[in-house]
Scaffold this active site. Structure first.
Site, PDB file in Angstrom:
ATOM      1  N   ARG A   1     -78.270 100.179  45.594  1.00 56.23           N
ATOM      2  CA  ARG A   1     -79.457  99.378  45.297  1.00 56.23           C
ATOM      3  C   ARG A   1     -79.483  99.150  43.786  1.00 56.23           C
ATOM      4  O   ARG A   1     -78.947  99.955  43.013  1.00 56.23           O
ATOM      5  CB  ARG A   1     -80.727 100.100  45.734  1.00 56.23           C
ATOM      6  CG  ARG A   1     -80.787 100.429  47.224  1.00 56.23           C
ATOM      7  CD  ARG A   1     -82.052 101.207  47.553  1.00 56.23           C
ATOM      8  NE  ARG A   1     -82.181 101.475  48.985  1.00 56.23           N
ATOM      9  CZ  ARG A   1     -81.737 102.585  49.574  1.00 56.23           C
ATOM     10  NH1 ARG A   1     -81.153 103.537  48.844  1.00 56.23           N
ATOM     11  NH2 ARG A   1     -81.884 102.757  50.871  1.00 56.23           N
TER      12      ARG A   1
ATOM     13  N   LYS B   1     -83.842 106.281  48.024  1.00 56.95           N
ATOM     14  CA  LYS B   1     -85.221 106.293  48.511  1.00 56.95           C
ATOM     15  C   LYS B   1     -85.554 107.644  49.135  1.00 56.95           C
ATOM     16  O   LYS B   1     -84.720 108.258  49.798  1.00 56.95           O
ATOM     17  CB  LYS B   1     -85.432 105.177  49.545  1.00 56.95           C
ATOM     18  CG  LYS B   1     -85.410 103.777  48.950  1.00 56.95           C
ATOM     19  CD  LYS B   1     -85.723 102.736  50.008  1.00 56.95           C
ATOM     20  CE  LYS B   1     -85.797 101.336  49.418  1.00 56.95           C
ATOM     21  NZ  LYS B   1     -86.087 100.316  50.450  1.00 56.95           N
TER      22      LYS B   1
ATOM     23  N   HIS C   1     -79.254  92.133  45.566  1.00 58.36           N
ATOM     24  CA  HIS C   1     -79.294  92.926  46.806  1.00 58.36           C
ATOM     25  C   HIS C   1     -78.309  92.383  47.838  1.00 58.36           C
ATOM     26  O   HIS C   1     -77.844  93.130  48.709  1.00 58.36           O
ATOM     27  CB  HIS C   1     -80.708  92.927  47.374  1.00 58.36           C
ATOM     28  CG  HIS C   1     -80.974  94.082  48.291  1.00 58.36           C
ATOM     29  ND1 HIS C   1     -80.989  95.397  47.861  1.00 58.36           N
ATOM     30  CD2 HIS C   1     -81.221  94.132  49.624  1.00 58.36           C
ATOM     31  CE1 HIS C   1     -81.239  96.193  48.884  1.00 58.36           C
ATOM     32  NE2 HIS C   1     -81.374  95.462  49.967  1.00 58.36           N
TER      33      HIS C   1
ATOM     34  N   ARG D   1     -75.145  94.327  47.966  1.00 62.24           N
ATOM     35  CA  ARG D   1     -75.215  95.538  48.806  1.00 62.24           C
ATOM     36  C   ARG D   1     -75.007  95.169  50.270  1.00 62.24           C
ATOM     37  O   ARG D   1     -74.302  95.864  51.007  1.00 62.24           O
ATOM     38  CB  ARG D   1     -76.559  96.218  48.583  1.00 62.24           C
ATOM     39  CG  ARG D   1     -76.846  97.424  49.458  1.00 62.24           C
ATOM     40  CD  ARG D   1     -78.135  98.080  48.972  1.00 62.24           C
ATOM     41  NE  ARG D   1     -78.832  98.846  49.998  1.00 62.24           N
ATOM     42  CZ  ARG D   1     -78.618 100.132  50.239  1.00 62.24           C
ATOM     43  NH1 ARG D   1     -77.694 100.779  49.558  1.00 62.24           N
ATOM     44  NH2 ARG D   1     -79.313 100.761  51.169  1.00 62.24           N
TER      45      ARG D   1
ATOM     46  N   HIS E   1     -79.184 105.045  54.338  1.00 57.50           N
ATOM     47  CA  HIS E   1     -80.230 104.733  55.306  1.00 57.50           C
ATOM     48  C   HIS E   1     -80.642 105.996  56.045  1.00 57.50           C
ATOM     49  O   HIS E   1     -79.792 106.767  56.506  1.00 57.50           O
ATOM     50  CB  HIS E   1     -79.745 103.698  56.319  1.00 57.50           C
ATOM     51  CG  HIS E   1     -79.637 102.321  55.755  1.00 57.50           C
ATOM     52  ND1 HIS E   1     -78.864 101.333  56.334  1.00 57.50           N
ATOM     53  CD2 HIS E   1     -80.211 101.747  54.667  1.00 57.50           C
ATOM     54  CE1 HIS E   1     -78.958 100.218  55.624  1.00 57.50           C
ATOM     55  NE2 HIS E   1     -79.768 100.450  54.618  1.00 57.50           N
TER      56      HIS E   1
ATOM     57  N   TYR F   1     -76.566  95.102  60.602  1.00 60.23           N
ATOM     58  CA  TYR F   1     -75.303  94.485  60.203  1.00 60.23           C
ATOM     59  C   TYR F   1     -74.432  94.115  61.388  1.00 60.23           C
ATOM     60  O   TYR F   1     -73.514  93.312  61.251  1.00 60.23           O
ATOM     61  CB  TYR F   1     -74.547  95.412  59.242  1.00 60.23           C
ATOM     62  CG  TYR F   1     -75.287  95.584  57.949  1.00 60.23           C
ATOM     63  CD1 TYR F   1     -75.257  94.596  56.979  1.00 60.23           C
ATOM     64  CD2 TYR F   1     -76.084  96.700  57.719  1.00 60.23           C
ATOM     65  CE1 TYR F   1     -75.980  94.722  55.809  1.00 60.23           C
ATOM     66  CE2 TYR F   1     -76.802  96.838  56.545  1.00 60.23           C
ATOM     67  CZ  TYR F   1     -76.744  95.843  55.599  1.00 60.23           C
ATOM     68  OH  TYR F   1     -77.479  95.967  54.452  1.00 60.23           O
TER      69      TYR F   1
END
Length: 311
Positions: free
Chosen positions: A165, A189, A257, A260, A283, A292
């Protein structure tokens, strides 16, 4: 505004006009929003007229149940309306009924109980490999200062080569690259830490930037600096990417982004498994990574056709 006949009683139509005028004079909504609300409520009243088999009365609005609203949304969906359109339809109806309810003229409980239709998730928009690689090269950058060109290339290379990110890339320190590491420890995150491989090309891009940057870099300070020597802000990289879109003829979907997204999509296309890609992206849930699979369905089908024993 009301060029189409609406089979409803005059009292209800007068209230609707007052509501629309309130949206303009008091709430000062944009013209296109008011026009959309006018159209949405007009279509709803026309449907309701057929539903009750007579001109619509205020009492019909007061007696609306969730089943009536669902019947209307089903009717619209059958006519080809998509989830976003249905959500806007519901917003217009809800606004009108709430306005009536505040005046003690109707009960909006039926429409309040309705949830907006679930909106489809927009798929990531990856770049092709050639464009992603071009963005990662210093000689493709538009910046006149060689060190800034090297900086931009290093950031883009980390986004594409490591799947970072933008906040993660800008949070790196010189110490993270001490001793020519083969991987990076990234805190993403939710303070979740992951290890990502550091490609030789990405390490070389960072080292080129470190060699050229005119400011002293503290080992534990920010790696990437702005033109005045302060920590680089993401808005600057966003702006640099915008300039690169014009120079390279890229679409508006080409954002930092998107690099990524490209990292994940290109790994999947090359045969990478979702669990590994999930770990590399950081994730928390595999369901987040599974988006994806919708990006590269053709590649998945090709792998299936080649590998399935019953082909």
């Amino acid at each position: 505004m009301e060029n189409v006949l609406i089979p409803a009683e005059d009292a209800l139509m007068a209230l609707r006009r007052d509501w629309l005028e309130t949206l303009d004079s008091e709430r000062r909504l944009a013209d296109h929003t008011i026009n959309a609300y006018e159209r949405d409520t007009r279509q709803f009243l026309q449907f309701l007229c057929r539903h009750v088999a007579r001109p619509v009365r205020l009492s019909d609005i007061d007696a609306l149940r969730p089943a009536d609203i669902r019947a209307y949304l089903a009717f619209r969906r059958k006519g080809g309306a998509e989830a976003r359109t249905l959500g806007r339809d519901l917003a217009g109806i809800r606004s009108f009924l709430r306005w009536l309810e505040k005046r003690g003229l109707a009960n909006a409980a039926g429409v309040r109980a309705m949830r907006a239709p679930k909106q489809p998730k927009s798929l990531p928009k990856p770049l092709n490999a050639e464009d992603a690689l071009a963005l990662s090269r210093a000689d493709s950058q538009l910046a006149e200062e060689p060190w800034i060109a090297a900086r931009n290339a290093a950031v883009f290379c980390l986004l594409y080569g490591c799947g970072l990110r933008i906040s993660e890339a800008l949070g790196l320190t010189p110490a993270d690259f001490a001793g020519a590491p083969q991987s990076l420890r990234i805190t993403g995150k939710g303070s979740k830490t992951r290890i990502v491989p550091l490609l030789p090309a990405a390490l070389a891009a960072v080292n080129d930037y470190i060699r050229l940057v005119p400011y002293h870099l503290e080992p534990e300070g920010p790696l990437f600096l702005g033109a005045r020597g302060k920590k680089l802000q993401s808005a600057i990289i966003q702006r640099e990417m915008q300039a690169m879109r014009g120079a390279l003829g890229l679409s508006d979907k080409a954002t930092p982004h998107a690099l990524r997204h490209s990292f994940a999509t290109h790994l999947l296309a090359a045969g990478g498994d979702l669990r590994t890609i999930q770990e590399l992206l950081g994730h928390a849930s595999l369901s987040t990574t599974q988006v994806y699979t919708g990006v590269d369905t053709g590649r998945l089908l090709e792998i299936y056709d080649r590998a399935h024993p019953r082909k």
